[in-house]
Write an enzyme that holds these catalytic residues in place. Sequence first.
Site, mmCIF file in Angstrom:
data_model
loop_
_atom_site.group_PDB
_atom_site.id
_atom_site.type_symbol
_atom_site.label_atom_id
_atom_site.label_comp_id
_atom_site.label_asym_id
_atom_site.label_seq_id
_atom_site.Cartn_x
_atom_site.Cartn_y
_atom_site.Cartn_z
ATOM 1 N N GLU A 235 0.876 -1.174 0.000
ATOM 2 C CA GLU A 235 0.000 0.000 0.000
ATOM 3 C C GLU A 235 0.913 1.224 0.000
ATOM 4 O O GLU A 235 1.586 1.492 1.001
ATOM 5 C CB GLU A 235 -0.910 0.026 1.230
ATOM 6 C CG GLU A 235 -1.824 1.246 1.233
ATOM 7 C CD GLU A 235 -2.502 1.483 2.573
ATOM 8 O OE1 GLU A 235 -3.318 2.435 2.638
ATOM 9 O OE2 GLU A 235 -2.212 0.774 3.538
ATOM 10 N N CYS A 269 -2.947 8.706 4.154
ATOM 11 C CA CYS A 269 -2.563 8.397 2.772
ATOM 12 C C CYS A 269 -3.533 9.022 1.778
ATOM 13 O O CYS A 269 -3.143 9.397 0.667
ATOM 14 C CB CYS A 269 -2.482 6.890 2.568
ATOM 15 S SG CYS A 269 -4.004 6.008 2.952
#
Length: 299
Positions: A235, A269
């Site tokens: 990720e 994020c």
Amino acid sequence: MTQISSLTHALSINPATAEQIGHYPYESATELDAALARASAGFATWRRTPLAQRAQALIALAQALRDNATSMARMITLEMGKPLTQARGEIEKCAQLCLWYAEHGPAMLAAEPTQVEGAKARIEYRPLGPILAVMPWNFPIWQVLRGAVPALIAGNTYVLKHAPNVMGSAYLLRDALRQAGFAEGVFEVINVTPDGVSSAIADPRIAAVTLTGSVRAGMAIGAQAGAALKKCVLELGGSDPFIVLNDADLDEAVKAAVLGRYQNTGQVCAAAKRLIIEQGVVEEFTRKFVELTRQLVVG
């Protein structure tokens, strides 16, 4: 006073005061080997633990997290700087995660009947083994458990290599799992340098690797996992746009933009990293954005 070096220790530094609040010596190759041995031995037992019992362990973990929420939230705030209320929210979210998988995980892992060329067959979900997780500092507990909880209920063991600036949070999380009754080797914390991470990836006792972090870190971890023929989940970071057009409700857009930029001290994020505002409303939007930001900062 002896100077503690970041070359030899993981350093925890309060971002609000620059005060060093913890230092943890990096583990030797021998200590890393012992941790991997525990994870491997733990897997041999944990994979045979009945699924219902693994679910009960997650329920116990949810309670342990809630019992230790004050100390864990305080450590999160000291190490990475988010407001204490958000740190408490992170712990509660993790507790709810454990309860959700305890309830729904067994059904998700149940064997599924199928057919292959007319013959009866079934799909089974079997654990891989010890999983190495290289995790970031922005959500010191959530980022770990969002991957660890489903892996654990599936019968895998977990080896956490956390960001060096949140090792205090990593060890508190390990303590919570021990309090919940997880046996030695089911959840391990390793404090190693990048060379130690490379050694762990190459070690045959590690079955898979996961990383949440930068693109550069993902390239390095992905390459090493590929070379070792290990399953790998990455990720990685991005540059998310927040777009406001001329017909937008500016009051609502500004509220969303401020939240998107400053939630979790901006360390998300999917944070609004770029504000793209159509020319017709850019001046008014900017004024409202600044006003709301000042209200939040000044109070």
